[in-house]
Write a protein that holds these residues in place. Structure first.
Motif, mmCIF file in Angstrom:
data_model
loop_
_atom_site.group_PDB
_atom_site.id
_atom_site.type_symbol
_atom_site.label_atom_id
_atom_site.label_comp_id
_atom_site.label_asym_id
_atom_site.label_seq_id
_atom_site.Cartn_x
_atom_site.Cartn_y
_atom_site.Cartn_z
ATOM 1 N N ASN A 27 0.782 -1.234 0.000
ATOM 2 C CA ASN A 27 0.000 0.000 0.000
ATOM 3 C C ASN A 27 0.812 1.281 0.000
ATOM 4 N N LEU A 28 2.137 1.179 0.159
ATOM 5 C CA LEU A 28 2.948 2.388 0.259
ATOM 6 C C LEU A 28 4.376 2.126 -0.202
ATOM 7 N N SER A 29 4.872 3.031 -1.037
ATOM 8 C CA SER A 29 6.258 2.971 -1.492
ATOM 9 C C SER A 29 6.875 4.343 -1.282
ATOM 10 N N ILE A 30 8.082 4.366 -0.704
ATOM 11 C CA ILE A 30 8.822 5.614 -0.539
ATOM 12 C C ILE A 30 10.231 5.384 -1.069
ATOM 13 N N LYS A 47 -2.154 3.089 -13.243
ATOM 14 C CA LYS A 47 -3.610 2.890 -13.187
ATOM 15 C C LYS A 47 -4.156 3.064 -11.769
ATOM 16 N N ASN A 48 -3.384 2.645 -10.768
ATOM 17 C CA ASN A 48 -3.873 2.650 -9.396
ATOM 18 C C ASN A 48 -3.172 3.648 -8.481
ATOM 19 N N ALA A 49 -1.900 3.849 -8.674
ATOM 20 C CA ALA A 49 -1.106 4.628 -7.717
ATOM 21 C C ALA A 49 -1.224 6.129 -7.928
ATOM 22 N N GLN A 50 -1.369 6.831 -6.808
ATOM 23 C CA GLN A 50 -1.155 8.270 -6.784
ATOM 24 C C GLN A 50 0.266 8.468 -6.275
ATOM 25 N N GLN A 51 0.893 9.587 -6.652
ATOM 26 C CA GLN A 51 2.263 9.831 -6.226
ATOM 27 C C GLN A 51 2.418 11.255 -5.720
ATOM 28 N N PHE A 52 3.292 11.398 -4.718
ATOM 29 C CA PHE A 52 3.668 12.710 -4.212
ATOM 30 C C PHE A 52 5.184 12.804 -4.270
ATOM 31 N N PHE A 53 5.676 13.810 -4.965
ATOM 32 C CA PHE A 53 7.103 14.057 -5.107
ATOM 33 C C PHE A 53 7.473 15.235 -4.213
ATOM 34 N N LEU A 98 12.153 12.850 -2.984
ATOM 35 C CA LEU A 98 11.433 11.686 -2.474
ATOM 36 C C LEU A 98 10.213 11.486 -3.350
ATOM 37 N N VAL A 99 9.883 10.236 -3.646
ATOM 38 C CA VAL A 99 8.633 9.920 -4.333
ATOM 39 C C VAL A 99 7.879 8.915 -3.471
ATOM 40 N N ILE A 100 6.665 9.305 -3.098
ATOM 41 C CA ILE A 100 5.809 8.510 -2.222
ATOM 42 C C ILE A 100 4.614 8.053 -3.045
ATOM 43 N N SER A 101 4.406 6.750 -3.140
ATOM 44 C CA SER A 101 3.355 6.188 -3.989
ATOM 45 C C SER A 101 2.387 5.373 -3.145
ATOM 46 N N ASN A 102 1.092 5.573 -3.407
ATOM 47 C CA ASN A 102 0.034 4.840 -2.704
ATOM 48 C C ASN A 102 -1.029 4.435 -3.703
ATOM 49 N N PRO A 103 -1.265 3.110 -3.906
ATOM 50 C CA PRO A 103 -0.443 2.004 -3.413
ATOM 51 C C PRO A 103 0.903 1.978 -4.139
ATOM 52 N N SER A 104 1.700 0.980 -3.873
ATOM 53 C CA SER A 104 2.992 0.831 -4.533
ATOM 54 C C SER A 104 2.809 0.792 -6.056
ATOM 55 N N THR A 105 3.820 1.239 -6.772
ATOM 56 C CA THR A 105 3.775 1.209 -8.240
ATOM 57 C C THR A 105 4.263 -0.120 -8.819
ATOM 58 N N ASN A 106 4.560 -1.098 -7.962
ATOM 59 C CA ASN A 106 4.967 -2.413 -8.468
ATOM 60 C C ASN A 106 3.888 -2.956 -9.407
#
Length: 114
Positions: A27-30, A47-53, A98-106
């Motif tokens: 659910n979270l990638s940093i 398709k699913n992840a939002q990201q904050f840079f 930093l790039v924070i992704s929710n959920p993970s971009t995997n």
């Protein structure tokens, strides 16, 4: 656990860019990343992840659905899912962020053909 570039998994991506995985769960990638001068990533979307840079050093140029945004050091930028985007370093110094992704971009990164 305390995380830093010194004790995190590292990999190279794109045009000689560095990435350190500080946290990677479903659910979270940093990640902490560096883009060298005059480099950029390929246009893509999630398709699913939002990201904050969050820009730590330098100035980032983002292209989101053909609109250009300049983001200064110590400032952040949000990208919603399903937005074509890329980050670019147009300067003569490294861009670190930093790039924070929710959920993970995997398995959630799709290239956009030019």
């Amino acid at each position: 656990m305390i995380r830093s570039k010194q004790n995190s998994e590292h990999y190279i991506w794109g045009e000689n860019c560095d990435s350190w995985i500080l946290l990677n769960s479903e659910n979270l990638s940093i990640k902490q990343e560096i883009i060298p001068p005059h480099s950029k990533e390929q246009l893509h979307f999630h398709k699913n992840a939002q990201q904050f840079f969050f820009i730590l050093k330098g100035k980032a140029t983002f292209v989101v659905d053909e609109e250009v945004f300049e983001v200064a050091e110590n400032s952040g930028f949000h990208i919603a899912p399903n937005k074509n985007h890329l980050i670019e370093n147009q300067s003569d110094v490294d861009l670190e962020f930093l790039v924070i992704s929710n959920p993970s971009t995997n398995n959630d990164r799709f290239a956009v053909e030019n």
